[in-house]
Scaffold this motif. Structure first.
Motif, mmCIF file in Angstrom:
data_model
loop_
_atom_site.group_PDB
_atom_site.id
_atom_site.type_symbol
_atom_site.label_atom_id
_atom_site.label_comp_id
_atom_site.label_asym_id
_atom_site.label_seq_id
_atom_site.Cartn_x
_atom_site.Cartn_y
_atom_site.Cartn_z
ATOM 1 N N MET A 1 0.719 -1.068 -0.017
ATOM 2 C CA MET A 1 -0.141 -0.073 -0.101
ATOM 3 C C MET A 1 1.066 1.274 -0.184
ATOM 4 O O MET A 1 0.378 2.265 -0.785
ATOM 5 C CB MET A 1 -0.918 -0.133 1.115
ATOM 6 N N GLU A 2 1.992 1.221 0.616
ATOM 7 C CA GLU A 2 2.872 2.511 0.697
ATOM 8 C C GLU A 2 3.340 2.640 -0.731
ATOM 9 O O GLU A 2 3.403 3.937 -1.052
ATOM 10 C CB GLU A 2 4.079 2.045 1.641
ATOM 11 N N SER A 3 3.612 1.696 -1.591
ATOM 12 C CA SER A 3 4.167 1.970 -3.003
ATOM 13 C C SER A 3 3.029 2.673 -3.864
ATOM 14 O O SER A 3 3.266 3.769 -4.452
ATOM 15 C CB SER A 3 4.636 0.981 -3.725
ATOM 16 N N ILE A 4 1.751 2.514 -3.568
ATOM 17 C CA ILE A 4 0.405 3.085 -3.995
ATOM 18 C C ILE A 4 0.472 4.338 -3.416
ATOM 19 O O ILE A 4 0.217 5.267 -4.470
ATOM 20 C CB ILE A 4 -0.700 2.145 -4.013
ATOM 21 N N LYS A 5 0.506 4.551 -2.380
ATOM 22 C CA LYS A 5 0.554 5.936 -1.750
ATOM 23 C C LYS A 5 1.502 7.025 -2.584
ATOM 24 O O LYS A 5 1.440 7.974 -2.547
ATOM 25 C CB LYS A 5 0.714 6.046 -0.304
ATOM 26 N N SER A 6 2.900 6.360 -2.723
ATOM 27 C CA SER A 6 3.902 6.994 -3.191
ATOM 28 C C SER A 6 3.520 7.538 -4.583
ATOM 29 O O SER A 6 3.820 8.631 -5.151
ATOM 30 C CB SER A 6 5.053 6.354 -2.944
ATOM 31 N N ALA A 7 2.974 6.584 -5.351
ATOM 32 C CA ALA A 7 2.882 6.768 -6.791
ATOM 33 C C ALA A 7 1.579 8.034 -6.752
ATOM 34 O O ALA A 7 1.825 8.709 -7.448
ATOM 35 C CB ALA A 7 2.255 5.643 -7.448
ATOM 36 N N MET A 8 0.621 7.811 -5.922
ATOM 37 C CA MET A 8 -0.360 8.788 -5.914
ATOM 38 C C MET A 8 0.114 10.136 -5.486
ATOM 39 O O MET A 8 -0.265 11.212 -6.130
ATOM 40 C CB MET A 8 -1.593 8.604 -4.858
ATOM 41 N N ALA A 9 1.172 10.264 -4.577
ATOM 42 C CA ALA A 9 1.860 11.635 -4.234
ATOM 43 C C ALA A 9 2.555 12.102 -5.521
ATOM 44 O O ALA A 9 2.232 13.242 -5.809
ATOM 45 C CB ALA A 9 2.778 11.231 -3.027
ATOM 46 N N SER A 10 3.264 11.355 -6.127
ATOM 47 C CA SER A 10 3.748 11.712 -7.719
ATOM 48 C C SER A 10 2.589 12.014 -8.792
ATOM 49 O O SER A 10 2.799 13.105 -9.199
ATOM 50 C CB SER A 10 4.221 10.351 -8.073
ATOM 51 N N THR A 11 1.503 11.495 -8.429
ATOM 52 C CA THR A 11 0.333 11.921 -9.571
ATOM 53 C C THR A 11 -0.110 13.233 -9.184
ATOM 54 O O THR A 11 -0.461 14.250 -9.924
ATOM 55 C CB THR A 11 -0.683 10.775 -9.483
ATOM 56 N N ASN A 12 -0.272 13.291 -7.865
ATOM 57 C CA ASN A 12 -0.707 14.674 -7.391
ATOM 58 C C ASN A 12 0.040 15.750 -7.787
ATOM 59 O O ASN A 12 -0.269 16.957 -7.931
ATOM 60 C CB ASN A 12 -1.038 14.557 -5.719
ATOM 61 N N GLN A 13 1.440 15.489 -7.788
ATOM 62 C CA GLN A 13 2.439 16.540 -7.971
ATOM 63 C C GLN A 13 2.307 17.158 -9.712
ATOM 64 O O GLN A 13 2.316 18.064 -9.742
ATOM 65 C CB GLN A 13 3.960 15.987 -7.926
ATOM 66 N N ILE A 14 1.757 15.974 -10.282
ATOM 67 C CA ILE A 14 1.611 16.419 -11.712
ATOM 68 C C ILE A 14 0.301 17.316 -12.128
ATOM 69 O O ILE A 14 0.443 18.273 -12.653
ATOM 70 C CB ILE A 14 1.325 14.951 -12.628
ATOM 71 N N PHE A 15 -0.608 16.925 -10.867
ATOM 72 C CA PHE A 15 -1.776 17.992 -10.968
ATOM 73 C C PHE A 15 -1.356 19.482 -10.620
ATOM 74 O O PHE A 15 -1.664 20.355 -11.265
ATOM 75 C CB PHE A 15 -2.814 17.473 -9.997
ATOM 76 N N ASN A 16 -0.586 19.429 -9.380
ATOM 77 C CA ASN A 16 -0.193 20.734 -8.925
ATOM 78 C C ASN A 16 0.969 21.600 -9.956
ATOM 79 O O ASN A 16 0.697 22.690 -10.130
ATOM 80 C CB ASN A 16 0.759 20.516 -7.467
ATOM 81 N N THR A 17 1.484 20.747 -10.438
ATOM 82 C CA THR A 17 2.804 21.563 -11.501
ATOM 83 C C THR A 17 1.998 21.882 -12.897
ATOM 84 O O THR A 17 2.288 22.760 -13.615
ATOM 85 C CB THR A 17 4.132 20.873 -11.334
ATOM 86 N N GLU A 18 1.566 20.693 -13.420
ATOM 87 C CA GLU A 18 1.119 20.641 -14.806
ATOM 88 C C GLU A 18 -0.462 21.453 -14.784
ATOM 89 O O GLU A 18 -0.445 22.395 -15.419
ATOM 90 C CB GLU A 18 0.990 19.511 -15.379
ATOM 91 N N VAL A 19 -1.271 20.967 -14.079
ATOM 92 C CA VAL A 19 -2.693 21.311 -14.349
ATOM 93 C C VAL A 19 -2.745 23.019 -13.956
ATOM 94 O O VAL A 19 -3.390 23.764 -14.415
ATOM 95 C CB VAL A 19 -3.768 20.332 -13.795
ATOM 96 N N PHE A 20 -2.269 23.021 -12.746
ATOM 97 C CA PHE A 20 -2.410 24.385 -12.187
ATOM 98 C C PHE A 20 -1.211 25.295 -12.557
ATOM 99 O O PHE A 20 -1.626 26.480 -13.084
ATOM 100 C CB PHE A 20 -2.361 24.718 -10.615
ATOM 101 N N GLY A 21 -0.023 25.028 -12.838
ATOM 102 C CA GLY A 21 1.019 25.709 -12.888
ATOM 103 C C GLY A 21 1.137 26.195 -14.454
ATOM 104 O O GLY A 21 1.225 27.042 -14.675
ATOM 105 N N LYS A 22 0.611 25.104 -15.147
ATOM 106 C CA LYS A 22 0.877 25.533 -16.665
ATOM 107 C C LYS A 22 -0.427 25.481 -17.452
ATOM 108 O O LYS A 22 -0.410 25.771 -18.470
ATOM 109 C CB LYS A 22 1.799 24.356 -17.273
ATOM 110 N N ARG A 23 -1.658 25.346 -16.698
ATOM 111 C CA ARG A 23 -2.759 25.108 -17.234
ATOM 112 C C ARG A 23 -2.702 24.176 -18.295
ATOM 113 O O ARG A 23 -3.557 24.037 -19.492
ATOM 114 C CB ARG A 23 -3.237 26.483 -17.911
ATOM 115 N N ASN A 24 -2.389 22.923 -18.164
ATOM 116 C CA ASN A 24 -2.210 21.914 -19.058
ATOM 117 C C ASN A 24 -3.187 20.766 -18.624
ATOM 118 O O ASN A 24 -2.850 19.698 -18.188
ATOM 119 C CB ASN A 24 -0.553 21.338 -18.947
ATOM 120 N N PHE A 25 -4.369 21.028 -18.995
ATOM 121 C CA PHE A 25 -5.508 20.261 -18.762
ATOM 122 C C PHE A 25 -5.242 18.916 -19.406
ATOM 123 O O PHE A 25 -5.604 17.725 -18.870
ATOM 124 C CB PHE A 25 -6.978 20.799 -19.153
ATOM 125 N N ALA A 26 -4.520 18.544 -20.974
ATOM 126 C CA ALA A 26 -4.364 17.214 -21.131
ATOM 127 C C ALA A 26 -3.466 16.563 -19.941
ATOM 128 O O ALA A 26 -3.641 15.197 -20.214
ATOM 129 C CB ALA A 26 -3.341 17.393 -22.411
#
Length: 94
Positions: A1-26
């Motif tokens: 489960m820890e590896s899943i949580k870690s992967a989700m944290a990485s995914t959340n970072q994509i949201f934070n940097t790409e979707v918000f930071g760059k308005r990259n909705f793709a």
């Protein structure tokens, strides 16, 4: 489960940097599965990646959000997958 949580944290970072930071909705294609569902506060459930992309695009643009943080609050096994309870904190432009 820890590896899943870690992967989700990485995914959340994509949201934070790409979707918000760059308005990259793709980039939402890399965050949500085709059959994902979200439950925004005070709103009906939104199902499917395309509907979720439309939701986030409209939400971010309508409040002119300058930053956002998506974080996992809880991650639980469910059948062949997992269920994540998350929180999004948006900072609107003032």
């Amino acid at each position: 489960m820890e590896s899943i949580k870690s992967a989700m944290a990485s995914t959340n970072q994509i949201f934070n940097t790409e979707v918000f930071g760059k308005r990259n909705f793709a980039a939402l294609d890399d965050i949500y599965t085709l059959d994902a569902r979200i439950l925004p506060p005070g709103a009906p459930m939104i199902s499917g990646r395309e509907a979720i992309k439309a939701f986030w695009g409209t939400m971010i643009e309508s409040i002119n959000a300058t930053s956002g943080i998506l974080e996992s609050v809880d991650v639980m096994p469910a059948g062949d997958g997992v269920v994540e309870i998350g929180r999004a904190t948006l900072k609107p432009h003032r």
